[in-house]
Design an enzyme around this catalytic site. Structure first.
Site, PDB file in Angstrom:
ATOM      1  N   GLU A 196     -47.422  -8.345 -12.407  1.00 29.69           N
ATOM      2  CA  GLU A 196     -48.614  -7.350 -12.949  1.00 29.69           C
ATOM      3  C   GLU A 196     -48.520  -7.720 -14.520  1.00 29.69           C
ATOM      4  O   GLU A 196     -49.670  -7.805 -15.071  1.00 29.69           O
ATOM      5  CB  GLU A 196     -48.217  -6.150 -12.699  1.00 29.69           C
ATOM      6  CG  GLU A 196     -48.544  -5.862 -10.932  1.00 29.69           C
ATOM      7  CD  GLU A 196     -47.833  -4.834 -10.421  1.00 29.69           C
ATOM      8  OE1 GLU A 196     -46.975  -4.027 -10.850  1.00 29.69           O
ATOM      9  OE2 GLU A 196     -47.715  -4.922  -9.032  1.00 29.69           O
ATOM     10  N   SER A 246     -43.968  -5.710  -0.677  1.00 30.67           N
ATOM     11  CA  SER A 246     -44.341  -5.184   0.684  1.00 30.67           C
ATOM     12  C   SER A 246     -42.869  -4.951   1.465  1.00 30.67           C
ATOM     13  O   SER A 246     -42.888  -5.005   2.645  1.00 30.67           O
ATOM     14  CB  SER A 246     -45.371  -5.696   1.517  1.00 30.67           C
ATOM     15  OG  SER A 246     -46.439  -5.566   0.999  1.00 30.67           O
ATOM     16  N   ASN A 282     -38.772  -0.359  -8.149  1.00 31.60           N
ATOM     17  CA  ASN A 282     -39.681  -0.403  -9.379  1.00 31.60           C
ATOM     18  C   ASN A 282     -41.038   0.586  -8.942  1.00 31.60           C
ATOM     19  O   ASN A 282     -41.659   0.452  -8.235  1.00 31.60           O
ATOM     20  CB  ASN A 282     -40.370  -1.861  -9.404  1.00 31.60           C
ATOM     21  CG  ASN A 282     -41.348  -1.890 -10.470  1.00 31.60           C
ATOM     22  OD1 ASN A 282     -41.506  -1.168 -11.367  1.00 31.60           O
ATOM     23  ND2 ASN A 282     -42.261  -3.070 -10.432  1.00 31.60           N
ATOM     24  N   LYS A 341     -43.321   1.587 -10.950  1.00 32.03           N
ATOM     25  CA  LYS A 341     -44.447   0.966 -11.777  1.00 32.03           C
ATOM     26  C   LYS A 341     -45.040   2.255 -12.510  1.00 32.03           C
ATOM     27  O   LYS A 341     -44.282   3.320 -13.026  1.00 32.03           O
ATOM     28  CB  LYS A 341     -45.594   0.375 -10.524  1.00 32.03           C
ATOM     29  CG  LYS A 341     -44.764  -0.428  -9.966  1.00 32.03           C
ATOM     30  CD  LYS A 341     -45.818  -1.578  -9.138  1.00 32.03           C
ATOM     31  CE  LYS A 341     -45.052  -2.550  -8.474  1.00 32.03           C
ATOM     32  NZ  LYS A 341     -45.891  -3.628  -7.582  1.00 32.03           N
ATOM     33  N   GLY A 355     -47.988  -5.021  -2.716  1.00 28.18           N
ATOM     34  CA  GLY A 355     -48.902  -4.018  -2.432  1.00 28.18           C
ATOM     35  C   GLY A 355     -50.075  -4.266  -1.597  1.00 28.18           C
ATOM     36  O   GLY A 355     -51.013  -3.552  -1.505  1.00 28.18           O
ATOM     37  N   GLU A 411     -41.212 -12.818  -6.084  1.00 25.84           N
ATOM     38  CA  GLU A 411     -42.213 -11.814  -5.823  1.00 25.84           C
ATOM     39  C   GLU A 411     -43.302 -12.624  -5.565  1.00 25.84           C
ATOM     40  O   GLU A 411     -44.140 -12.969  -6.314  1.00 25.84           O
ATOM     41  CB  GLU A 411     -42.441 -11.015  -6.633  1.00 25.84           C
ATOM     42  CG  GLU A 411     -41.290  -9.767  -6.832  1.00 25.84           C
ATOM     43  CD  GLU A 411     -41.438  -8.402  -7.326  1.00 25.84           C
ATOM     44  OE1 GLU A 411     -40.927  -7.533  -6.573  1.00 25.84           O
ATOM     45  OE2 GLU A 411     -42.269  -8.260  -8.286  1.00 25.84           O
ATOM     46  N   HIS A 451     -42.986  -9.505 -14.564  1.00 29.86           N
ATOM     47  CA  HIS A 451     -43.292  -9.077 -13.350  1.00 29.86           C
ATOM     48  C   HIS A 451     -44.735  -9.596 -13.202  1.00 29.86           C
ATOM     49  O   HIS A 451     -45.210  -9.817 -14.432  1.00 29.86           O
ATOM     50  CB  HIS A 451     -43.465  -7.513 -13.199  1.00 29.86           C
ATOM     51  CG  HIS A 451     -43.814  -6.891 -11.900  1.00 29.86           C
ATOM     52  ND1 HIS A 451     -45.006  -6.987 -11.472  1.00 29.86           N
ATOM     53  CD2 HIS A 451     -42.995  -6.652 -10.723  1.00 29.86           C
ATOM     54  CE1 HIS A 451     -45.261  -6.723 -10.108  1.00 29.86           C
ATOM     55  NE2 HIS A 451     -43.956  -6.483  -9.727  1.00 29.86           N
TER      56      HIS A 451
HETATM   57  P1  13P Z   1     -44.617  -3.489  -3.124  1.00 26.85           P
HETATM   58  O1  13P Z   1     -43.321  -3.118  -2.761  1.00 26.85           O
HETATM   59  O2  13P Z   1     -45.190  -2.220  -3.389  1.00 26.85           O
HETATM   60  O3  13P Z   1     -45.153  -4.693  -2.601  1.00 26.85           O
HETATM   61  O4  13P Z   1     -44.507  -3.996  -4.660  1.00 26.85           O
HETATM   62  C1  13P Z   1     -43.299  -5.168  -4.962  1.00 26.85           C
HETATM   63  C2  13P Z   1     -43.071  -5.213  -6.397  1.00 26.85           C
HETATM   64  O5  13P Z   1     -44.193  -5.366  -7.138  1.00 26.85           O
HETATM   65  C3  13P Z   1     -41.735  -4.954  -6.898  1.00 26.85           C
HETATM   66  O6  13P Z   1     -41.620  -5.234  -8.231  1.00 26.85           O
END
Ligand code: 13P
Length: 249
Positions: free
Chosen positions: A96, A212, A9, A11, A172, A166, A94
């Site tokens: 976010e 992560s 992803n 983003k 992140g 997640e 997601h």
């Molecule tokens: P990270 O791997 O940067 O922690 O992000 C995970 C994520 O949100 C994947 O959709």
């Protein structure tokens, strides 16, 4: 047997040139005989990434979409548009999207129905915040998101989705869930699939872990019995680290 699915992803990262180069590098070197691999770039780069991976088994997915087929929804993308441009998957709900853009379980549910109707595989995300985990609410939150996001789907339809667990506190932050912490929630989700649908569906639906994931922690996470893949953010932005998760040592 569930086939491992490693999805990147991206983003809101990378530019056009970087997107094409990364997609080409992944398509050239990813071991797609052993695992399924998908890339989810920003929507404006979808067509370029589809083009860059052409001829490989790497799949391409959207990071979001709207549930309606067409109409006056400025700034949105329809499931049909994602299909049209060559996507086979789409990430939905997601954290976010849920936290920064106010998406509710009901929104995610409408999108999940629409994605399946358009022939896209939805990757439906669930996960608790740190506060919820520390308050002992993890199971209840996961259950509420699971039930709310999948409401009204038949068992057969649920057989066509992917779930991504997640934990928000691990996204992140560099704070990865321990394999035991992740496995416990994945096992709960598997149980929910069985009680809400049936044993066959529970045995076949893939549940990815996200938060992560890096080359040095992927193998241990992926070795858990109920972890069937990874949804990778930061570490999917470089070919070396993403390939290191696809084929961990
Ligand atoms: P990270 O791997 O940067 O922690 O992000 C995970 C994520 O949100 C994947 O959709």
């Amino acid at each position: 047997m569930r086939r491992t699915l490693i999805a990147g992803n991206w983003k809101m990262n990378l530019n056009l040139q970087q997107s094409e180069a990364l997609a080409k590098a992944v398509a050239e070197s990813a071991d797609t005989d052993s695992v399924d691999v998908a890339l989810c770039p920003p929507s404006v780069y979808l067509a370029a990434v589809v083009n860059a991976v052409a001829g490989s088994k790497v799949a391409v997915g959207g990071q979001n979409m709207y549930h309606a087929a067409e109409g006056a929804y400025t700034g949105e993308l329809s499931p049909g548009m994602l299909k049209d441009v060559g996507c086979s998957m789409v990430i939905l709900g997601h954290s976010e999207r849920r936290q920064l853009f106010g998406e509710s379980n009901q929104d995610v549910c409408l999108k999940t129905h629409a994605a399946l109707a358009a022939g896209l595989t939805p990757i439906v995300c669930v996960g608790e915040t740190l506060q919820q985990r520390e308050g002992g609410e993890t199971s209840a939150v996961i259950r509420e998101q699971f039930e709310g996001s999948l409401k009204g789907l038949t068992a057969e339809q649920v057989g066509g989705i992917v779930i991504a667990y997640e934990p928000v506190w691990a996204i992140g932050t560099g704070k990865v869930a321990t394999p035991d912490q992740a496995e416990a929630v994945h096992a709960d989700l598997r149980k929910l699939l069985e009680t809400s649908y049936n044993a066959e569906i529970a045995a076949s639906v893939r549940i990815q872990y996200g938060g992560s994931v890096k080359p040095d922690n992927a193998a241990e996470l992926l070795a858990q019995p109920n972890i069937d893949g990874a949804l990778v953010g930061g570490a999917s932005l470089k070919a070396d680290s993403f390939l290191g998760i696809i084929s961990p040592r």
